[in-house]
Enzyme design. Sequence first.
Site, PDB file in Angstrom:
ATOM      1  CE1 TYR A  60      -3.197  -2.857   0.296  1.00 22.96           C
ATOM      2  CE2 TYR A  60      -3.533  -2.345   2.602  1.00 22.96           C
ATOM      3  CZ  TYR A  60      -3.832  -3.098   1.497  1.00 22.96           C
ATOM      4  OH  TYR A  60      -4.780  -4.098   1.592  1.00 22.96           O
ATOM      5  N   PRO A 216     -16.067  -4.572   1.498  1.00 26.00           N
ATOM      6  CG  PRO A 216     -16.015  -3.466   3.563  1.00 26.00           C
ATOM      7  CD  PRO A 216     -15.130  -3.910   2.431  1.00 26.00           C
TER       8      PRO A 216
END
Length: 303
Positions: A60, A216
């Site tokens: 990341y 999600p």
Amino acid sequence: MLRTMKTGRIAGRDVARVGFGAMQLGELPGRPAVDRATAIDVVRTAVELGVNHIDTAAFYGPGTANEVLREALSPYGDDLLLVTKVGAVYQGEGRVLAQRPEQLRAQVEDNLRGLGVDQVGVVNIRSVQHGLRGGFAVPADQIADLDDQLAELIALRDEGKIGAIGLSSVDSGQLRRALPAGIVCVQNFYNLLHRADHPVLELCRENGIAWVPFFPLGSATSEHRNVLAEPTVLDVAARLRGTPAQVGLAWLLAHDPSTLLIPGTASVGHLRENVAAAFVELDDSAMAVLDGLVPDARSDERK
């Protein structure tokens, strides 16, 4: 708010069921870098709200998310669980696969340095065999045997550099094969509108393994339906006086007790909205309507 929230279990530890994913704190293709001061504020606010499960990765970045976490939180509290993943590295302006066992070891070392720790609580192997079904070809030199990958992480665990081992983007067969290694969590793509991996979730439940769904609420780069734009979700959110994001996250929490969430954001406002989802109560009517959005999910595992 989160200090009284229900907890779940991962790697033998109790953690708040809503955690934090640090991906958006790193550089993302096509998006400007997050202001460092803003990123630090988001992370510190998350911990102040009671978040004690943070998911990150050295890719990341390059390494930016880990740098933010170290600057914001080091020295880390004893109750904070840091989880990272390996299987890719940041190169140029994006990520490339790095699946070979020796590459996984090098990535663990990168995470230790970036985070400024002697041990990472959990390290997930990001598999490419299951993936997001993007149709990409895996280079021949990146086709690694899962048993060899697990052996390398077991060695790192024995050395004390990682606390526990998890998996990401795996199917039921891979998870069963890996169970003897002591898998503590699985991160797969799963949400209200995308439940193809429900059999993997069931296997996690049967074996006391934490289920940590990524995307999600969907993804801006995914071809799948967006939870936040689903009319039924909007209707339920309006009736409950919540937000679509809170409904999507609350459904995941209510759907299975093994679920731990790690929604990511670079906004303090969205962070507060996400953690408040832990207290959204979906009544039987709402659950029935939301459950019905994806029929027969339990038998629809990808092959």
